[in-house]
Design an enzyme around this catalytic site. Structure first.
Site, PDB file in Angstrom:
ATOM      1  N   ALA A  68       1.535 -19.871 -14.887  1.00  0.00           N
ATOM      2  CA  ALA A  68       1.592 -18.439 -14.587  1.00  0.00           C
ATOM      3  C   ALA A  68       2.982 -18.023 -14.137  1.00  0.00           C
ATOM      4  O   ALA A  68       3.741 -18.819 -13.593  1.00  0.00           O
ATOM      5  CB  ALA A  68       0.593 -18.093 -13.484  1.00  0.00           C
ATOM      6  N   THR A 118      -4.717 -16.896  -6.891  1.00  0.00           N
ATOM      7  CA  THR A 118      -3.995 -16.602  -5.649  1.00  0.00           C
ATOM      8  C   THR A 118      -4.840 -15.758  -4.696  1.00  0.00           C
ATOM      9  O   THR A 118      -5.720 -15.004  -5.145  1.00  0.00           O
ATOM     10  CB  THR A 118      -2.709 -15.829  -5.991  1.00  0.00           C
ATOM     11  N   ASP A 119      -4.528 -15.840  -3.408  1.00  0.00           N
ATOM     12  CA  ASP A 119      -5.192 -14.966  -2.437  1.00  0.00           C
ATOM     13  C   ASP A 119      -4.758 -13.502  -2.610  1.00  0.00           C
ATOM     14  O   ASP A 119      -5.416 -12.600  -2.112  1.00  0.00           O
ATOM     15  CB  ASP A 119      -4.928 -15.437  -1.002  1.00  0.00           C
ATOM     16  N   LYS A 171      -2.995 -11.534 -12.142  1.00  0.00           N
ATOM     17  CA  LYS A 171      -3.836 -12.678 -11.767  1.00  0.00           C
ATOM     18  C   LYS A 171      -5.298 -12.239 -11.620  1.00  0.00           C
ATOM     19  O   LYS A 171      -6.213 -12.958 -12.024  1.00  0.00           O
ATOM     20  CB  LYS A 171      -3.350 -13.319 -10.461  1.00  0.00           C
ATOM     21  N   TYR A 358      19.224  -8.312  -6.885  1.00  0.00           N
ATOM     22  CA  TYR A 358      19.507  -7.690  -5.595  1.00  0.00           C
ATOM     23  C   TYR A 358      20.395  -6.453  -5.755  1.00  0.00           C
ATOM     24  O   TYR A 358      20.251  -5.481  -5.014  1.00  0.00           O
ATOM     25  CB  TYR A 358      20.061  -8.706  -4.609  1.00  0.00           C
TER      26      TYR A 358
HETATM   27  P1  TYD Z   1       7.335 -15.137  -1.365  1.00  0.00           P
HETATM   28  O1  TYD Z   1       7.807 -16.543  -1.166  1.00  0.00           O
HETATM   29  O2  TYD Z   1       7.993 -14.340  -2.441  1.00  0.00           O
HETATM   30  O3  TYD Z   1       5.757 -15.205  -1.589  1.00  0.00           O
HETATM   31  P2  TYD Z   1       4.646 -13.976  -1.668  1.00  0.00           P
HETATM   32  O4  TYD Z   1       5.333 -12.712  -1.937  1.00  0.00           O
HETATM   33  O5  TYD Z   1       3.805 -14.412  -2.805  1.00  0.00           O
HETATM   34  O6  TYD Z   1       3.931 -14.010  -0.352  1.00  0.00           O
HETATM   35  O7  TYD Z   1       7.507 -14.338  -0.028  1.00  0.00           O
HETATM   36  C1  TYD Z   1       6.898 -14.723   1.180  1.00  0.00           C
HETATM   37  C2  TYD Z   1       7.150 -13.636   2.193  1.00  0.00           C
HETATM   38  O8  TYD Z   1       8.539 -13.604   2.512  1.00  0.00           O
HETATM   39  C3  TYD Z   1       6.816 -12.246   1.685  1.00  0.00           C
HETATM   40  O9  TYD Z   1       6.251 -11.495   2.748  1.00  0.00           O
HETATM   41  C4  TYD Z   1       8.134 -11.667   1.262  1.00  0.00           C
HETATM   42  C5  TYD Z   1       9.119 -12.325   2.200  1.00  0.00           C
HETATM   43  N1  TYD Z   1      10.469 -12.578   1.631  1.00  0.00           N
HETATM   44  C6  TYD Z   1      11.598 -12.123   2.309  1.00  0.00           C
HETATM   45  O10 TYD Z   1      11.517 -11.491   3.385  1.00  0.00           O
HETATM   46  N2  TYD Z   1      12.842 -12.369   1.759  1.00  0.00           N
HETATM   47  C7  TYD Z   1      12.987 -13.061   0.579  1.00  0.00           C
HETATM   48  O11 TYD Z   1      14.133 -13.253   0.114  1.00  0.00           O
HETATM   49  C8  TYD Z   1      11.814 -13.540  -0.088  1.00  0.00           C
HETATM   50  C9  TYD Z   1      11.915 -14.292  -1.387  1.00  0.00           C
HETATM   51  C10 TYD Z   1      10.568 -13.275   0.480  1.00  0.00           C
END
Ligand code: TYD
Length: 361
Positions: A68, A118-119, A171, A358
């Site tokens: 995925a 995923t959750d 998903k 970014y």
């Molecule tokens: P991530 O690893 O992208 O997983 P998900 O969005 O599936 O939970 O992100 C984990 C958490 O961290 C999410 O709340 C977003 C935050 N985050 C940041 O604050 N900065 C970053 O650069 C990234 C990649 C995520």
């Protein structure tokens, strides 16, 4: 998961089907690539004729479907790829499995189609208790002062789907297709929904490996919004163990939630990661706290994910094996010891992609 199955079950032939897009990396499985029961096939799951061909040629009797697109930020930029791989790819695999298995005399007998999800399909929970509350459970994964929940509500298996991001919407759609193939055709399917994973070999677009690498190189740590969002973290090998258990002992047509009852605010986990990296590199503890850089929040950023995995614990006896502190220590150590692996990834096209992403936020 592939490593676990290849090592633990020499009597199984394991076919690893992977398109090797940006996050795929054959170096991740170097230690098992010469095992006689391991077979790698570079292929796109959306290619239905090829999936059918593999099923027939290799006499596949079980599928564990983890292929995925999984990064929320990418799904915000490019939702089409997510619909294609996650929805159409799942449908293609389902249809190939159905066509092959129905052509056999025993049909679905002894077969299994296990879909990993995923959750995030459940949407987001609120954070009514910003300081956390003592939750009504104990597990090995959480301990001491971090043994907190940030609300009384948890994701349970019977909850309505309310996906918010293009990733979780894709998903959710794939989960519905899997269940539809059980309900319509009697396919022996299982779905599991897991919380955030962390550990070795994770592609450094996800929070923990990205930040470990940035801290090492003293680059800014982009914290979305106020860093108050809550995630429930599970060590990747505990997820793989859960998949093993459910693949072999889970009940057909059931859904199981997998999580470590291990909730952390992003900013708190980031501080733990900074302290761990600094300590292991021999820097003064906390020396790199000033790398924390608050940036524009992710669009539609889900506030809290919290999995209730008590069904899995109760029915199949699974529980996480690691204390979170141990898991983070192991993880940071792995990335610091495998700098070459990281450099190979971060020296290529990915860097450009990451910088463009970014710039356009
Ligand atoms: P991530 O690893 O992208 O997983 P998900 O969005 O599936 O939970 O992100 C984990 C958490 O961290 C999410 O709340 C977003 C935050 N985050 C940041 O604050 N900065 C970053 O650069 C990234 C990649 C995520």
């Amino acid at each position: 998961m592939v490593r676990l199955f290849v090592n633990k079950y020499p009597q199984y032939n394991i076919y690893n089907v992977d398109k090797l897009t940006y996050a795929g990396n054959l170096a991740n499985l170097k230690d098992i690539e010469d095992k006689p029961n391991y077979h790698f096939i570079k292929a796109d799951i959306c290619d239905f004729p090829l999936m059918l061909d593999i099923m027939q040629r290799d006499n596949i009797d079980g599928i564990i479907h983890l292929a995925a697109e999984s990064h929320v930020d990418r799904s915000i930029k490019d939702p089409f790829t997510f619909a294609q791989t996650n929805v159409m790819g799942t449908l293609s695999l389902l249809q190939a499995a159905k066509a092959y298995w129905e052509s056999l005399p025993e049909k679905f007998e002894g077969k299994r189609f296990y879909h990993i999800s995923t959750d995030e399909v459940y949407g987001a929970l609120e954070v009514p208790h910003p300081e956390g509350i003592k939750p009504p459970f104990t597990t090995k994964a959480s301990s001491g002062e971090h043994h907190l929940a940030y609300g009384e509500k948890f994701f349970t298996e019977d909850l309505k789907y309310q996906p918010h991001s293009p990733y979780s919407a894709a998903k959710a759609s794939s989960d519905h297709f899997v269940r539809a193939f059980h309900d319509t055709f009697g396919m022996p399917t299982i779905v599991t929904n897991c919380s955030n994973n962390y550990g070795p070999y994770q592609f450094p677009e996800k929070l923990i490996p990205l930040f470990i690498n940035n801290i090492r190189h003293r680059k800014p740590l982009p914290v979305y919004g106020k860093g108050e969002n809550v995630r429930d973290w599970l060590y990747v090998e505990d997820h793989a163990r859960a998949i093993d258990l459910i693949f072999h002992q889970g009940k057909v047509a059931e859904t199981y939630n997998i999580g470590g009852f291990n909730e952390w605010k992003n900013i708190d986990i980031i501080k733990v990661v900074i302290n761990t990296v600094d300590r292991l590199l021999g820097r003064p503890e906390g020396a790199d706290m000033d790398l924390i850089t608050y940036v524009t929040d992710r669009a539609g950023h889900d506030m809290r994910y919290a999995i209730d995995s008590s069904k899995l614990q109760r029915e199949l006896g699974w529980e996480p094996s690691l204390q979170f502190e141990e898991g983070i220590e192991k993880t940071v150590r792995w990335y610091l010891d495998n700098q070459e692996w990281m450099d190979n990834i971060t020296s290529g096209d990915y860097v450009k992609y990451y910088e463009d992403m970014y710039k356009n936020r």
